[in-house]
Design a protein around this motif. Structure first.
Motif, PDB file in Angstrom:
ATOM      1  N   ALA A 129       8.431  56.566  48.718  1.00  0.00           N
ATOM      2  CA  ALA A 129       7.899  55.262  48.289  1.00  0.00           C
ATOM      3  C   ALA A 129       7.667  55.214  46.781  1.00  0.00           C
ATOM      4  CB  ALA A 129       6.595  54.981  49.022  1.00  0.00           C
ATOM      5  N   ARG A 130       7.224  56.340  46.207  1.00  0.00           N
ATOM      6  CA  ARG A 130       6.801  56.307  44.795  1.00  0.00           C
ATOM      7  C   ARG A 130       7.870  55.817  43.834  1.00  0.00           C
ATOM      8  NH1 ARG A 130       2.215  60.750  44.937  1.00  0.00           N
ATOM      9  NH2 ARG A 130       2.445  60.979  47.165  1.00  0.00           N
ATOM     10  N   TRP A 154      -4.820  53.108  46.210  1.00  0.00           N
ATOM     11  CA  TRP A 154      -4.075  54.313  45.855  1.00  0.00           C
ATOM     12  C   TRP A 154      -3.151  54.065  44.671  1.00  0.00           C
ATOM     13  CZ3 TRP A 154       1.224  55.161  45.964  1.00  0.00           C
ATOM     14  CH2 TRP A 154       1.633  56.494  45.835  1.00  0.00           C
ATOM     15  N   ASN A 202      -4.773  52.736  51.844  1.00  0.00           N
ATOM     16  CA  ASN A 202      -5.254  54.043  51.395  1.00  0.00           C
ATOM     17  C   ASN A 202      -6.186  53.737  50.222  1.00  0.00           C
ATOM     18  OD1 ASN A 202      -5.627  56.638  50.561  1.00  0.00           O
ATOM     19  ND2 ASN A 202      -3.514  57.013  49.912  1.00  0.00           N
ATOM     20  N   ASP A 240       2.936  47.348  49.656  1.00  0.00           N
ATOM     21  CA  ASP A 240       3.160  48.726  50.088  1.00  0.00           C
ATOM     22  C   ASP A 240       2.673  48.869  51.525  1.00  0.00           C
ATOM     23  OD1 ASP A 240       2.863  51.431  50.611  1.00  0.00           O
ATOM     24  OD2 ASP A 240       2.173  51.936  48.606  1.00  0.00           O
ATOM     25  N   TYR A 243       2.062  52.702  55.769  1.00  0.00           N
ATOM     26  CA  TYR A 243       1.352  53.101  56.996  1.00  0.00           C
ATOM     27  C   TYR A 243       1.537  52.082  58.120  1.00  0.00           C
ATOM     28  CZ  TYR A 243      -1.065  56.292  53.815  1.00  0.00           C
ATOM     29  OH  TYR A 243      -1.362  57.268  52.891  1.00  0.00           O
ATOM     30  N   SER A 274       7.543  58.887  54.974  1.00  0.00           N
ATOM     31  CA  SER A 274       6.499  59.851  54.618  1.00  0.00           C
ATOM     32  C   SER A 274       5.314  59.836  55.572  1.00  0.00           C
ATOM     33  CB  SER A 274       6.004  59.575  53.203  1.00  0.00           C
ATOM     34  OG  SER A 274       7.093  59.565  52.320  1.00  0.00           O
ATOM     35  N   LYS A 275       4.852  58.660  55.939  1.00  0.00           N
ATOM     36  CA  LYS A 275       3.628  58.600  56.741  1.00  0.00           C
ATOM     37  C   LYS A 275       3.962  58.338  58.212  1.00  0.00           C
ATOM     38  CE  LYS A 275       1.644  59.046  52.802  1.00  0.00           C
ATOM     39  NZ  LYS A 275       0.663  59.989  52.316  1.00  0.00           N
ATOM     40  N   ARG A 283      11.269  63.026  51.363  1.00  0.00           N
ATOM     41  CA  ARG A 283      11.558  62.109  50.255  1.00  0.00           C
ATOM     42  C   ARG A 283      12.597  61.054  50.630  1.00  0.00           C
ATOM     43  NH1 ARG A 283       7.475  61.958  49.191  1.00  0.00           N
ATOM     44  NH2 ARG A 283       7.912  60.740  47.326  1.00  0.00           N
TER      45      ARG A 283
HETATM   46  C1  LIG Z   1      -0.286  53.657  50.067  1.00  0.00           C
HETATM   47  C2  LIG Z   1       0.668  54.729  49.689  1.00  0.00           C
HETATM   48  N1  LIG Z   1       1.875  54.402  49.219  1.00  0.00           N
HETATM   49  C3  LIG Z   1       2.781  55.337  48.876  1.00  0.00           C
HETATM   50  C4  LIG Z   1       2.477  56.674  48.996  1.00  0.00           C
HETATM   51  C5  LIG Z   1       3.502  57.692  48.573  1.00  0.00           C
HETATM   52  O1  LIG Z   1       4.541  57.739  49.458  1.00  0.00           O
HETATM   53  P1  LIG Z   1       5.771  58.749  49.189  1.00  0.00           P
HETATM   54  O2  LIG Z   1       5.250  60.116  49.476  1.00  0.00           O
HETATM   55  O3  LIG Z   1       6.806  58.287  50.144  1.00  0.00           O
HETATM   56  O4  LIG Z   1       6.182  58.609  47.794  1.00  0.00           O
HETATM   57  C6  LIG Z   1       1.230  57.068  49.478  1.00  0.00           C
HETATM   58  C7  LIG Z   1       0.892  58.494  49.556  1.00  0.00           C
HETATM   59  O5  LIG Z   1      -0.183  58.908  49.847  1.00  0.00           O
HETATM   60  C8  LIG Z   1       0.311  56.071  49.840  1.00  0.00           C
HETATM   61  O6  LIG Z   1      -0.889  56.389  50.324  1.00  0.00           O
END
Ligand SMILES: Cc1ncc(COP(=O)(O)O)c(C=O)c1O
Length: 445
Positions: A129-130, A154, A202, A240, A243, A274-275, A283
């Motif tokens: 996601a990042r 977050w 988050n 985003d 979750y 990721s989640k 990744r």
């Molecule tokens: C709300 C949120 N978005 C994105 C991410 C990061 O996701 P990724 O690991 O896929 O980059 C996190 C990671 O904790 C998160 O809590």
């Protein structure tokens, strides 16, 4: 080993000593983005926990937003699909926007799972996601542009720093389930370029309501109608939803485009394996939005190489087509999370019933639970508690109960709120941890 040297002639310096000096007085000024960038507070807390565990102390680690693979494994069939892709030799560069079969698989996944109709070229694949959030910032904001985001939340402030934007953190409260609504945004919308939202959130684990999200999306559409007639640049939304598969009980996940389709031209939806699939280390992520924006994001991401590795794309595309495996994983994962969050819910609830200064929000989504220890001004275990950090230290040092204060997520309001994250905790460890907290708080009740 021979040390390399730099500089010819009289005074040669070793690379090692030059590198060491860069951390000291001779430190060179770096870019604004580098100077503003900060190490995550959670990583510092994690280091302290690691040291305590190494000394043999019992610590229930509720701090990290990650999964312990023995507690929350990636689905076995998913791993097998990736191994299969490697065996088949899928190891060269993928296209910058993602492999066609992966983009199609994501398009079909969001259609089935979230009821969203996007074309394949409205899907961008990235390395989690990042990088997709970063690419969205790069696509939307110029230095100095105003970015709105709620706190606690977050990492938005990190992307604000990286992009040189101006961030405006809007405090949210427990009374509003820790989410914004259009009344919070109204005074700032006319000036803003970007709004960042996340749900389930988050660090709070709370889900934005249908009403709040609808109101916000309508406000964005109205604001953009005004801007369009005035010839001004639009206001964008990053939503985003990493979750989104993880909701509990009566809680529901809503997407902006589903509630207000007219917001689609301005919205990028972010998701990842990721989640929802415990694949933080794989990744794999995707951004969904208007094709012309997705195309620009892809072209930028190509230069910083933020694509998702090809074997993961081939494997994920195959896995996402296996609806039975997805349904099975989701069921088992939600059960595991509910078991852990439910224990915390009941344990903290019983402490409150017994008169201890604890309140919490019942689990709604993600892997988090919000709890407030109202200990400020009290004396517990011979310590005068004045700050959130005092509470964190008390719980860690006296109860081996490791939590992250909302301060780490930019929260400055109502004191005492902490994030509990269950991705790295076994059920029996939570039971034991709650007993230790009860023993510390009982006299404070
Ligand atoms: C709300 C949120 N978005 C994105 C991410 C990061 O996701 P990724 O690991 O896929 O980059 C996190 C990671 O904790 C998160 O809590």
């Amino acid at each position: 080993m021979r040390e390399s040297t730099v500089g010819a002639g009289a005074k040669e310096m070793s690379v090692v000593s030059v590198a060491a000096e860069l951390g000291g007085e001779r430190r060179l000024a770096l870019s604004g983005g580098a100077e503003r960038s900060r190490e995550s507070t959670i990583l510092k807390i994690a280091e302290e926990i690691r040291e305590r565990k190494q000394r043999g102390e019992q610590v229930l680690d509720l701090t990290i937003g990650d999964f312990r693979p023995d507690q929350f494994p990636v689905p076995a069939t998913y791993c097998e699909r990736i191994r299969e892709a490697l065996r088949e030799g899928h190891t060269n560069y993928p296209p910058v926007a993602g492999l066609p079969e992966m983009r199609e698989a994501v398009r079909d996944h969001v259609r089935k799972d979230l009821g969203l109709e996007y074309p394949t070229d409205g899907v961008l694949i990235g390395g989690g996601a990042r990088p997709l959030i970063y690419s969205s910032f790069m696509a939307f904001v110029d230095p100095g542009d105003l970015v709105l985001y709620p706190v606690p939340s977050w990492n938005s402030h990190h992307y604000v720093n990286l992009s040189g934007a101006r961030g405006l953190a809007l405090p949210v409260t427990a009374a509003k389930n820790f989410h914004l609504d259009h009344t919070d945004l109204a005074p700032h919308l006319a000036e803003a370029r970007l709004l960042c939202l996340n749900s389930p959130l988050n660090p709070t684990g709370t889900c934005i309501s249908r009403e709040a999200l609808t109101g916000i999306c309508r406000a964005i559409v109205t604001e953009n109608e005004r801007r369009s007639s005035a010839g001004e640049r639009p206001l964008f939304l990053i939503y985003d939803q990493v979750y989104n598969l993880l909701t509990f009980g009566k809680a529901e996940h809503f997407t902006p485009v589903h509630l207000v389709p007219e917001v689609a031209p301005y919205a990028i939806l972010i998701d990842a394996v990721s989640k929802g699939f415990c694949g933080t280390g794989l990744r794999v992520g995707w951004g969904i939005g208007p094709p012309p924006i997705i195309k620009k994001m892809a072209s930028m991401a190509g230069h910083y190489g933020a694509w998702c590795p090809r074997p993961q794309q081939v494997g994920t595309a195959r896995f996402l087509r296996d609806r039975a495996a997805i349904a099975e994983h989701r069921k088992s994962m939600v059960e595991r999370l509910e078991a852990r969050l439910g224990l915390l819910d009941r344990g903290l609830g019983s402490m409150r019933m017994a008169g201890m200064p604890v309140e919490h929000i019942e689990p709604q989504g993600a892997i988090y639970l919000s709890v407030r220890f109202a200990l400020h001004g009290r004396n517990v275990k011979g310590r005068l508690i004045e700050t959130n950090e005092d509470i964190r230290a008390l719980l860690l040092e006296e109860a081996g109960f490791a939590v992250v204060p909302f301060d780490a997520f930019g929260h400055e309001g109502e004191p005492g709120w902490m994030r509990l994250s269950v991705g790295a905790a076994a059920v029996e460890e939570i039971e034991a941890g709650l007993d230790r907290v009860r023993a510390v708080l009982e006299p404070a009740g």
